[in-house]
Structures are given as structure tokens and as C-alpha cells.
Design a protein around this motif. Structure first.
Motif, PDB file in Angstrom:
ATOM      1  N   GLY A  48       3.070  -0.437  28.508  1.00 36.08           N
ATOM      2  CA  GLY A  48       3.455   0.009  27.166  1.00 36.08           C
ATOM      3  C   GLY A  48       4.915  -0.150  26.817  1.00 36.08           C
ATOM      4  O   GLY A  48       5.356   0.312  25.759  1.00 36.08           O
ATOM      5  N   SER A  49       5.701  -0.820  27.674  1.00 34.16           N
ATOM      6  CA  SER A  49       7.140  -0.890  27.438  1.00 34.16           C
ATOM      7  C   SER A  49       7.491  -1.662  26.167  1.00 34.16           C
ATOM      8  O   SER A  49       8.449  -1.316  25.464  1.00 34.16           O
ATOM      9  CB  SER A  49       7.847  -1.515  28.639  1.00 34.16           C
ATOM     10  N   SER A  50       6.736  -2.711  25.832  1.00 30.30           N
ATOM     11  CA  SER A  50       7.046  -3.506  24.636  1.00 30.30           C
ATOM     12  C   SER A  50       6.868  -2.693  23.364  1.00 30.30           C
ATOM     13  O   SER A  50       7.720  -2.712  22.463  1.00 30.30           O
ATOM     14  CB  SER A  50       6.148  -4.746  24.583  1.00 30.30           C
ATOM     15  N   ALA A  51       5.754  -1.965  23.277  1.00 27.57           N
ATOM     16  CA  ALA A  51       5.518  -1.140  22.100  1.00 27.57           C
ATOM     17  C   ALA A  51       6.581  -0.040  21.985  1.00 27.57           C
ATOM     18  O   ALA A  51       7.092   0.240  20.892  1.00 27.57           O
ATOM     19  CB  ALA A  51       4.129  -0.517  22.166  1.00 27.57           C
ATOM     20  N   MET A  52       6.925   0.564  23.117  1.00 25.45           N
ATOM     21  CA  MET A  52       7.939   1.604  23.106  1.00 25.45           C
ATOM     22  C   MET A  52       9.306   1.057  22.712  1.00 25.45           C
ATOM     23  O   MET A  52      10.082   1.710  22.015  1.00 25.45           O
ATOM     24  CB  MET A  52       8.028   2.271  24.489  1.00 25.45           C
ATOM     25  N   MET A  53       9.615  -0.191  23.152  1.00 21.86           N
ATOM     26  CA  MET A  53      10.884  -0.794  22.770  1.00 21.86           C
ATOM     27  C   MET A  53      10.935  -1.025  21.273  1.00 21.86           C
ATOM     28  O   MET A  53      11.981  -0.834  20.629  1.00 21.86           O
ATOM     29  CB  MET A  53      11.095  -2.114  23.511  1.00 21.86           C
ATOM     30  N   GLY A  54       9.813  -1.429  20.671  1.00 22.23           N
ATOM     31  CA  GLY A  54       9.769  -1.604  19.226  1.00 22.23           C
ATOM     32  C   GLY A  54      10.069  -0.307  18.494  1.00 22.23           C
ATOM     33  O   GLY A  54      10.851  -0.280  17.532  1.00 22.23           O
ATOM     34  N   ILE A  55       9.465   0.780  18.964  1.00 18.85           N
ATOM     35  CA  ILE A  55       9.722   2.087  18.350  1.00 18.85           C
ATOM     36  C   ILE A  55      11.162   2.521  18.596  1.00 18.85           C
ATOM     37  O   ILE A  55      11.827   3.076  17.708  1.00 18.85           O
ATOM     38  CB  ILE A  55       8.739   3.143  18.899  1.00 18.85           C
ATOM     39  N   PHE A  56      11.675   2.252  19.801  1.00 19.40           N
ATOM     40  CA  PHE A  56      13.051   2.610  20.148  1.00 19.40           C
ATOM     41  C   PHE A  56      14.047   1.896  19.229  1.00 19.40           C
ATOM     42  O   PHE A  56      15.010   2.491  18.745  1.00 19.40           O
ATOM     43  CB  PHE A  56      13.316   2.239  21.606  1.00 19.40           C
ATOM     44  N   LEU A  57      13.810   0.603  18.958  1.00 19.50           N
ATOM     45  CA  LEU A  57      14.694  -0.151  18.072  1.00 19.50           C
ATOM     46  C   LEU A  57      14.626   0.394  16.648  1.00 19.50           C
ATOM     47  O   LEU A  57      15.649   0.471  15.948  1.00 19.50           O
ATOM     48  CB  LEU A  57      14.315  -1.633  18.086  1.00 19.50           C
ATOM     49  N   LEU A  58      13.430   0.765  16.204  1.00 22.11           N
ATOM     50  CA  LEU A  58      13.290   1.352  14.873  1.00 22.11           C
ATOM     51  C   LEU A  58      14.085   2.651  14.780  1.00 22.11           C
ATOM     52  O   LEU A  58      14.790   2.901  13.798  1.00 22.11           O
ATOM     53  CB  LEU A  58      11.814   1.595  14.573  1.00 22.11           C
ATOM     54  N   VAL A  59      13.993   3.462  15.833  1.00 23.05           N
ATOM     55  CA  VAL A  59      14.735   4.725  15.866  1.00 23.05           C
ATOM     56  C   VAL A  59      16.234   4.467  15.861  1.00 23.05           C
ATOM     57  O   VAL A  59      16.995   5.144  15.153  1.00 23.05           O
ATOM     58  CB  VAL A  59      14.316   5.545  17.105  1.00 23.05           C
ATOM     59  N   CYS A  60      16.690   3.484  16.649  1.00 25.24           N
ATOM     60  CA  CYS A  60      18.120   3.146  16.675  1.00 25.24           C
ATOM     61  C   CYS A  60      18.586   2.710  15.291  1.00 25.24           C
ATOM     62  O   CYS A  60      19.713   3.021  14.877  1.00 25.24           O
ATOM     63  CB  CYS A  60      18.384   2.028  17.684  1.00 25.24           C
ATOM     64  N   GLY A  61      17.732   1.984  14.580  1.00 24.81           N
ATOM     65  CA  GLY A  61      18.102   1.513  13.248  1.00 24.81           C
ATOM     66  C   GLY A  61      18.379   2.645  12.283  1.00 24.81           C
ATOM     67  O   GLY A  61      19.249   2.525  11.409  1.00 24.81           O
ATOM     68  N   THR A  62      17.675   3.754  12.421  1.00 26.24           N
ATOM     69  CA  THR A  62      17.880   4.874  11.498  1.00 26.24           C
ATOM     70  C   THR A  62      19.264   5.500  11.635  1.00 26.24           C
ATOM     71  O   THR A  62      19.734   6.185  10.726  1.00 26.24           O
ATOM     72  CB  THR A  62      16.818   5.974  11.715  1.00 26.24           C
ATOM     73  N   SER A  63      19.932   5.263  12.780  1.00 23.07           N
ATOM     74  CA  SER A  63      21.266   5.843  12.983  1.00 23.07           C
ATOM     75  C   SER A  63      22.372   4.979  12.395  1.00 23.07           C
ATOM     76  O   SER A  63      23.536   5.383  12.388  1.00 23.07           O
ATOM     77  CB  SER A  63      21.518   6.054  14.485  1.00 23.07           C
ATOM     78  N   ILE A  64      22.033   3.794  11.894  1.00 20.29           N
ATOM     79  CA  ILE A  64      23.031   2.915  11.278  1.00 20.29           C
ATOM     80  C   ILE A  64      23.206   3.310   9.820  1.00 20.29           C
ATOM     81  O   ILE A  64      22.268   3.236   9.023  1.00 20.29           O
ATOM     82  CB  ILE A  64      22.601   1.434  11.364  1.00 20.29           C
ATOM     83  N   ASN A  65      24.394   3.730   9.469  1.00 14.87           N
ATOM     84  CA  ASN A  65      24.679   4.195   8.115  1.00 14.87           C
ATOM     85  C   ASN A  65      25.290   3.050   7.311  1.00 14.87           C
ATOM     86  O   ASN A  65      26.454   2.708   7.493  1.00 14.87           O
ATOM     87  CB  ASN A  65      25.638   5.387   8.165  1.00 14.87           C
TER      88      ASN A  65
END
Length: 326
Positions: A48-65
Motif C-alpha cells: 500500500g505504499s504507493s497509495a499512501m504516498m499519493g495521499i501524503f503528497l496531497l496532504v503536503c500540498g495543503t500546507s503550501i500557501n
């Protein structure tokens, strides 16, 4: 009964990554059949690492102002540029001399993943003591280096890895979606911030579930060396960062850290270029070790540089309102 497992994991440096990683390695070494039972268990904890990485990148994106402007934007851009240049120089020097296998057991995959990452959480914590609001705000741009994207770009451009454009685009799409959604919806941004620890735990476990305890022990000394290399770069980054600032700061030395999340990068890069798969297990263990070492060295180094700056500069120069060098 409340035994507060999550709180105890958080007390360990990099614990949310290292503890699940080690637990999965132990299970995969001594009882691998547990993880290959099939169904949701295998899908989540083994592959499941690929799917989790996709979610992780989406989460990281939300911190970019994207509304961030002025000095925080400038500082974040400079910090990000310095990390990219560090990775490029590592590829140019070490890559041309040693190739993908690297040196002293440290592959180029591990070295570039190390030098293009830094511990964002530690940087933010240090800002509260040694920086100001503009330093903390810089993380909204600087956090782009979280995840494997910068590592993949550096390795791909250098020719040391065959990274298809589609693979780079696949890393950008979740990041961009998160950035746009997070800037439009504060509630979604808060949701992602709360979910990030869970995502990191599951992703770390899934990556560890494909390694063995023998690899961890064999990578021990080289992991320590990698941590020392990363820590030493903090001295260089301190001087380089201050070239771009009027009022000097010790926080440039915070770039001499290795993010605990960088231990997840090798597996992601190897999915884009399978020829690097032989280096993944060792690189994962080395990066986890390096992250712990730099968590200890960076605060000491920054405190020393800050003391040195305050001893040499007038009090007004060390005021919180730092300006861009003109």
C-alpha cells in the motif's frame, strides 16, 4: 484503558516513521506469512505504499500557501533552491566518480534523498527560538521538497536514473490538488493536517514490510556516515543562506538535517526506475539512521551559530524583523 501508544511514539525522534518501519521489518523477517494473507491486510500493509504516498503528497500540498508573499516567500524559495543545488552537486561530483552504487555503501539514491530533504518539523520548532514569523512562513514554500519529487528531478536530470516524465507528473498531480484545495478550503486543510500522522504510520509500515532485519544491520555504519555528511552540510548551508539576507540568522544550519520521511523516498523513486530497486532496502535504513543523528546535531549547531552571531553583531541586527539583502 488508555495506554497512549501514539503519544509514546511521538516522544521518540522520528518515531511515527521509525517504529512502524522497524515493526514491519521484524514481522517480514520472522513471520512474513502474516503480511501475505491477501485481501485488505496485504493491500494496506504490504503493497500500500504507493497509495499512501499519493495521499501524503496531497496532504503536503495543503500546507503550501499560494497567498504567501514578501519575505517568507523569498526565504522559502532560497531554502528550496539551496537544497536542490546540494542534490545536484552531489550527483555531479559523487555520481560522476562512483555512479549509482555510490561510495562506502552509500548509494547515490540514498545520498541524493538525504541532501534534498530536511526535517521540516525541527525547522519549525527551531524558528520559535532562533527565528521570526518570516522564517516560519518560509516553510509554506520550502515544504515542496517533502516527498520524492525533488529527488526524482535531480536524479532524472543527471541521467543517473531513468525517470519518465509521467512519473514526475504523477508526483505533482496530488501535490497540486492538495495545494489548490487547501488554499480554497481551510477546513480541508485542517483535516489533512490531522490525518497526516496516520498516513505516515501506514506508509512507513508498508515500506518496512518489504525489507529484512539483515539489511538494517548491514546499513548501520553507512547510515551513521550519511548522517554525519548531512550534519556537516549544515555548516555550509549556514554561510550560503546568509549571503542572501541582510540580517543574519543561524537557521540556515537547519538545512543540515535529514527528514525522517526521506526514508520513504527510495521505494517511491524505485517505482519510477526499477533499476534502482537493489538500493532501496539499504537506503531506507541509512536514511532512517541519518534522520536520528541530524535531529541531535542540528539544534546544537544552530545554538552555537546563533550565539556566535549575537556576540559579533549589534542587538538591532539580530532583531526579529529580518530583511532581504539588497
Amino acid at each position: 484503558m488508555n495506554i497512549k501508544i501514539f503519544d509514546k511514539m511521538n516522544k521518540v525522534p522520528g518515531g511515527l516513521i521509525i517504529i512502524p518501519l522497524l515493526a514491519a521489518i521484524l514481522i517480514n523477517t520472522f513471520a512474513p506469512q502474516i503480511l501475505t494473507i491477501g485481501g485488505p491486510t496485504t493491500a494496506l500493509f504490504k503493497v500500500g505504499s504507493s497509495a499512501m504516498m499519493g495521499i501524503f503528497l496531497l496532504v503536503c500540498g495543503t500546507s503550501i500557501n499560494i497567498r504567501q508573499a514578501g519575505l517568507p516567500l523569498y526565504k522559502g524559495a532560497v531554502l528550496l533552491l539551496l537544497k536542490c543545488i546540494a542534490g545536484a552537486l552531489a550527483v555531479w561530483v559523487a555520481g560522476s566518480l562512483f555512479g549509482p552504487p555510490g561510495f562506502l555503501g552509500i548509494s547515490m539514491l540514498a545520498l541524493v534523498a538525504c541532501l534534498t530533504s530536511s526535517n521540516s518539523s525541527l525547522y519549525i520548532a527551531l524558528c520559535s527560538t532562533y527565528g521570526d514569523a518570516s522564517d516560519a512562513g518560509a516553510i509554506s514554500v520550502f515544504c515542496i521538497k517533502d516527498g520524492p519529487f525533488v529527488t526524482m528531478v535531480v536524479l532524472g536530470v543527471s541521467g543517473l536514473a531513468n525517470i519518465p516524465f509521467a512519473a514526475l507528473l504523477s508526483m505533482l498531480i496530488p501535490l497540486l490538488i492538495g495545494m489548490l484545495w487547501g488554499n480554497c478550503d481551510e477546513r480541508f486543510k485542517q483535516l489533512c493536517t490531522s490525518a497526516q500522522p496516520l498516513i505516515i504510520i501506514i506508509m512507513s509500515f508498508a515500506i518496512g514490510a518489504n525489507s529484512s532485519i539483515g539489511t538494517v544491520f548491514s546499513a548501520g555504519l553507512s547510515g551513521i556516515l550519511l548522517g554525519v555528511i548531512s550534519a556537516v552540510t549544515g555548516i555550509i548551508f549556514y554561510f550560503l543562506y546568509n549571503l542572501f539576507l541582510r540580517n543574519k540568522t543561524a537557521l540556515g544550519a537547519a538545512l543540515g538535517t535529514t527528514a525522517a520521511s526521506s526514508a520513504l523516498t527510495p521505494a517511491m523513486v524505485a517505482q519510477a526506475d526499477p533499476s534502482l530497486a537493489i538500493y532501496v532496502d539499504a537506503a531506507t535504513a541509512q536514511l532512517a539512521t541519518a534522520s536520528i543523528i541530524t535531529m541531535l546535531t542540528a539544534p546544537v549547531l544552530i545554538a552555537w551559530f546563533d550565539k556566535r552571531l549575537r556576540a559579533r553583531a549589534p542587538v538591532t541586527q539580530m532583531a526579529p524583523s529580518a530583511d532581504v539583502k539588497k
